[in-house]
Design an enzyme around this catalytic site. Structure first.
Site, PDB file in Angstrom:
ATOM      1  N   HIS A   1       0.831  -1.207   0.000  1.00 17.88           N
ATOM      2  CA  HIS A   1       0.000   0.000   0.000  1.00 17.88           C
ATOM      3  C   HIS A   1       0.871   1.266   0.000  1.00 17.88           C
ATOM      4  CE1 HIS A   1      -3.222  -2.559   2.182  1.00 17.88           C
ATOM      5  NE2 HIS A   1      -3.724  -2.248   1.000  1.00 17.88           N
TER       6      HIS A   1
ATOM      7  N   CYS B   1      -2.724  -0.027   9.966  1.00 25.49           N
ATOM      8  CA  CYS B   1      -3.774  -0.890   9.425  1.00 25.49           C
ATOM      9  C   CYS B   1      -4.719  -1.449  10.481  1.00 25.49           C
ATOM     10  CB  CYS B   1      -3.163  -2.026   8.627  1.00 25.49           C
ATOM     11  SG  CYS B   1      -2.102  -3.054   9.597  1.00 25.49           S
TER      12      CYS B   1
END
Ligand code: CIR
Length: 256
Positions: free
Chosen positions: A160, A247
């Site tokens: 990401h 996350c």
């Protein structure tokens, strides 16, 4: 005041999605204990922690960041790039609804929250394997009326955008120069991760407080040398599932 939405580690974590890491055994008990430490660390940074309903059959459900983008005015439900993760979204929607009005990314678009880095009124979005051009376009269209600019950013060799760059102060980012072009962030101060700590760029910022994984001491020292105070938490088992610290929570700012 900050609220952190979190979700307990699924007993099926070992079946998580993996993109850039080789699968290795995960000690579930340890992962659960580390997740508890993570929640405590968020509390000590001033967050109220709210637990989402468990999702025992969804291996990656602990990584709640990928299911939504929470802004001051609105929240956007994502459509995660990994099909195995899409069932994580409805329970997040049910909880988020009490904090924000909701918008949603629709098929065929895909978008992971881990790809979205907000800096002031700009959302940088990783053009990763998880977030497709439709996802970036839809986000731009949804947020235009709220005054946000949405800019696609190329990433390489990482899951990401926020594996490669996160914000540590209003005017400063922590960056892994091997995974994202630094020119995109040239208007800001940039601190590079230590070259021996490839995964160290992912850091949680709650107000002015910072939290990073314990196993990146050299990068932490760089931040300390630059004048930042940084707490740490051991998330080594969650790192084996390709997670880190941003996350595992959805951060929501509120006035009370
Ligand atoms: C996945 O591949 O989707 C999970 N195993 C890890 C997700 C980590 N998410 C994040 O850093 N935002």
């Amino acid at each position: 005041m900050w609220t952190a939405l979190v979700r307990e580690v699924s007993p099926t974590l070992a079946k998580c999605e993996l993109s850039y890491l080789a699968r290795e055994p995960i000690d579930l008990e340890r992962a659960v204990a580390q997740h508890a430490d993570y929640q405590q660390a968020l509390q000590s940074l001033g967050c109220r922690v709210f637990e989402l309903p468990p999702e025992p059959t969804l291996p990656d459900a602990v990584f709640v960041e990928d299911t939504a983008i929470v802004l001051d005015e609105i929240a956007v439900l994502t459509r995660p790039g990994a099909p195995s993760r899409r069932d994580e979204v409805p329970s997040v929607a049910a909880a988020l609804r009490t904090y924000r009005a909701l918008l949603a990314i629709e098929a065929p678009a895909t978008l992971d929250g881990g790809d979205v880095l907000r800096i002031a009124r700009t959302l940088y979005v990783g053009q990763s394997a998880r977030s497709n051009p439709d996802g970036i376009l839809q986000l731009r269209q949804l947020l235009r009326e709220y005054g946000y600019e949405v800019i696609g950013v190329r990433t390489r060799d990482c899951l990401h955008l926020k594996s490669a760059v996160t914000q540590v102060a209003d005017d400063c980012v922590l960056l892994q120069p091997g995974w994202v072009e630094r020119t995109q962030f040239a208007h800001l101060r940039m601190i590079d991760v230590d070259p021996t700590e490839a995964h160290a760029a992912n850091i949680v910022r709650v107000g002015d407080a910072l939290l990073m994984p314990a196993n990146f001491p050299r990068t932490r020292q760089r931040l300390i040398d630059a004048g930042f105070a940084v707490s740490t938490v051991d998330v080594s088992e969650l790192q084996k599932a390709e997670g880190a610290v941003t996350c595992c929570s959805l951060l929501i700012r509120s006035d009370n």
